[in-house]
Design an enzyme around this catalytic site. Structure first.
Site, mmCIF file in Angstrom:
data_model
loop_
_atom_site.group_PDB
_atom_site.id
_atom_site.type_symbol
_atom_site.label_atom_id
_atom_site.label_comp_id
_atom_site.label_asym_id
_atom_site.label_seq_id
_atom_site.Cartn_x
_atom_site.Cartn_y
_atom_site.Cartn_z
ATOM 1 N N HIS A 131 1.091 -1.225 0.002
ATOM 2 C CA HIS A 131 -0.048 -0.126 0.053
ATOM 3 C C HIS A 131 0.986 0.990 0.171
ATOM 4 O O HIS A 131 1.856 1.218 0.650
ATOM 5 C CB HIS A 131 -0.876 -0.122 1.148
ATOM 6 C CG HIS A 131 -2.009 1.101 1.424
ATOM 7 N ND1 HIS A 131 -1.585 2.169 1.976
ATOM 8 C CD2 HIS A 131 -3.274 0.926 1.031
ATOM 9 C CE1 HIS A 131 -2.737 2.909 1.765
ATOM 10 N NE2 HIS A 131 -3.895 2.355 1.540
ATOM 11 N N ASP A 208 3.194 -4.669 8.030
ATOM 12 C CA ASP A 208 2.052 -4.026 7.902
ATOM 13 C C ASP A 208 0.684 -4.756 7.927
ATOM 14 O O ASP A 208 0.435 -5.470 6.986
ATOM 15 C CB ASP A 208 2.039 -3.298 6.596
ATOM 16 C CG ASP A 208 0.703 -2.397 6.263
ATOM 17 O OD1 ASP A 208 -0.346 -2.499 7.141
ATOM 18 O OD2 ASP A 208 0.539 -1.841 4.962
ATOM 19 N N GLN A 211 -4.435 -5.147 6.866
ATOM 20 C CA GLN A 211 -5.544 -5.963 6.267
ATOM 21 C C GLN A 211 -5.319 -7.456 6.738
ATOM 22 O O GLN A 211 -6.040 -8.265 6.063
ATOM 23 C CB GLN A 211 -5.291 -6.122 4.501
ATOM 24 C CG GLN A 211 -5.342 -4.844 3.881
ATOM 25 C CD GLN A 211 -6.771 -4.007 3.824
ATOM 26 O OE1 GLN A 211 -7.764 -4.904 4.267
ATOM 27 N NE2 GLN A 211 -6.987 -2.839 3.778
ATOM 28 N N LYS A 234 -10.144 -0.347 10.419
ATOM 29 C CA LYS A 234 -10.506 -1.657 9.232
ATOM 30 C C LYS A 234 -10.807 -3.009 10.249
ATOM 31 O O LYS A 234 -11.083 -3.907 9.667
ATOM 32 C CB LYS A 234 -9.263 -1.814 8.548
ATOM 33 C CG LYS A 234 -9.113 -0.610 7.454
ATOM 34 C CD LYS A 234 -7.768 -1.003 6.504
ATOM 35 C CE LYS A 234 -7.198 0.236 6.129
ATOM 36 N NZ LYS A 234 -7.827 0.560 5.034
ATOM 37 N N CYS A 372 -4.940 2.632 -3.659
ATOM 38 C CA CYS A 372 -3.462 3.110 -3.281
ATOM 39 C C CYS A 372 -2.445 2.224 -2.993
ATOM 40 O O CYS A 372 -1.668 2.100 -2.293
ATOM 41 C CB CYS A 372 -3.769 3.469 -1.398
ATOM 42 S SG CYS A 372 -5.174 4.558 -1.393
#
Ligand code: PMP
Length: 414
Positions: A131, A208, A211, A234, A372
């Site tokens: 991202h 990261d 997600q 999220k 993104c």
């Protein structure tokens, strides 16, 4: 199409849906089918209630007052930190820093750890499926320090080529930053293995998890990464709150980021002594209600069970994959062997934005664009995709509605 809401694991999705007030509405006269969870997720009532309770009963600043409301507010805020620690299986709450979100957490690491440890000619390795928020902060750091940004490529399925990843790590690699799960493709990276490879060369690793955390167990002791970031919004929590996990020894050694209240132990005009972890990285009044809401969201997911969530979503993703592949002219972008929650696709002759716009008229919310993650779109030779992203409250009927919706899209463009 098959229907039925219970899977083999008897996941009672209708009961779960009842906890999410936003899901019960109609949009343009149709029942809402919310399939844009990778952008942000809906919130269970318990999150809304906990935040409401803070504002209606406990609202006071944290760590400061001696009065009762401040004590309650501090206890709730620090209780949320403990919830995050438990959720991530981190060793200590000293390792849990509240930020505005995943983006801010990556920037914090780039600008503190990065600035202090990366010099001219050093290398930072990322992957091709990141991202923008796990690309640009490293690019900015590399530019500032005359360091080199390297990118591990992905194959045609959208899996990072591990041999290439390994080959690109060398003695000059100071930082490796990688997504746990790709927001554009859904690829689940073998993060633990990648961490091991990077550590063998002495690099520090940031994962990261923006997600990943909404869909699967993220266990810091098992992953052994040095930093891990995610966003509350999220993860069924509020916007404006996120988490940086960092190993205590690294956080200790890092310079602070922003200066201000709460991050200090004492201040004189000559010298400031910084506060202990994690407060050293939390300058100013934090998003107290946000942290409380996030804590409630994580507790909510824990009560359902992360394994059950992952299992249910896996079945739903398989159902969705099969269903989309059954639509003539649809091509999936991202077909990794291990995927979570994301179905990115293009449809012959129709722009992704048109697909999303027509679906919206039928109450179906999906995302269209580059998500993104422009470099990975370029890798697959498309400027944009339509993206369906699932959460544990989605159902097979909603996938069926999507497929029906794509039929309307075709009619419009016939
Ligand atoms: N990383 C990934 C993989 C993401 O999908 C996102 C959000 N789309 C981010 C980071 C940034 O999250 P936020 O905007 O909440 O900071």
């Amino acid at each position: 199409m098959r229907t039925g809401t219970k899977t083999a694991s008897q996941f009672d999705v209708q009961r779960i849906r009842a906890d999410f007030p936003a899901l019960a509405q109609t949009v343009h006269g149709y029942p809402l089918v919310y399939l844009d969870n990778a952008a942000t997720s809906q919130k269970p009532r318990v999150v809304i209630d906990e935040m409401m309770r803070f504002y209606t009963q406990d609202c006071a600043n944290v760590h400061r007052g001696v009065h009762l409301l401040s004590e309650r507010s501090t206890a709730a805020y620090e209780g949320a930190r403990e919830t995050v620690r438990r959720f991530l299986n981190a060793r200590s709450t000293r390792e849990i820093v509240f930020t505005r979100g995943a983006t801010e957490a990556v920037n914090l690491v780039a600008q503190t750890y990065g600035r202090a440890n990366v010099g001219p000619g050093d290398e930072i390795l990322i992957t091709a499926l990141e991202h923008h928020s796990n690309i640009v902060p490293w690019q900015m750091l590399a530019e500032e320090k005359q360091a080199v940004l390297r990118v591990a490529p992905v194959d045609d399925r959208g899996e990072v080529i591990l041999e290439e990843f390994e080959r690109l790590i060398g003695p000059r690699t100071k930082i490796v930053a990688l997504a746990h799960v790709s927001n554009a493709l859904g690829t689940i990276n073998p993060a633990a293995e990648m961490v091991r490879i990077a550590h063998r060369e002495g690099a520090v690793v940031l994962v990261d998890g923006a997600q990943a955390v909404p869909h699967m167990q993220a266990d810091m002791r098992r992953l052994d990464c040095d930093f891990y970031v995610f966003s509350g919004h999220k993860t069924f929590g509020p916007t404006g709150i996120g988490v940086l996990y960092g190993k205590a020894a690294l956080l200790e050694a890092m310079p602070p980021w922003q200066g201000g209240g709460d991050m200090i132990r004492s201040v004189t005009f000559e010298k400031t002594l910084y506060n202990d972890l994690p407060y050293k990285f939390e300058a100013g009044t934090p998003h107290i209600a946000g942290a409380i809401g996030l804590g409630a969201a994580l507790d909510y997911m824990t009560a359902i069970g992360m394994d059950r969530i992952a299992e249910y979503e896996h079945e739903l993703l398989e159902y969705g994959t099969e269903a989309l592949l059954g639509v003539e002219g649809v091509r999936l972008i991202g077909t990794a062997r291990k995927k979570a929650a994301v179905l990115s696709f293009v449809m012959e002759g129709v722009h992704p934005h048109d697909i999303a716009t027509i679906l919206d008229r039928r109450g179906i919310a999906i995302r269209a664009g580059h998500h993104c993650a422009q470099p990975i779109m370029e890798r697959f030779g498309v400027p944009a995709t339509s993206r369906v992203s699932l959460a544990f409250y989605n159902t097979r009927q909603e996938i069926d509605a999507l497929v029906e919706g794509l039929g309307w899209v075709k009619e419009v463009f016939a």
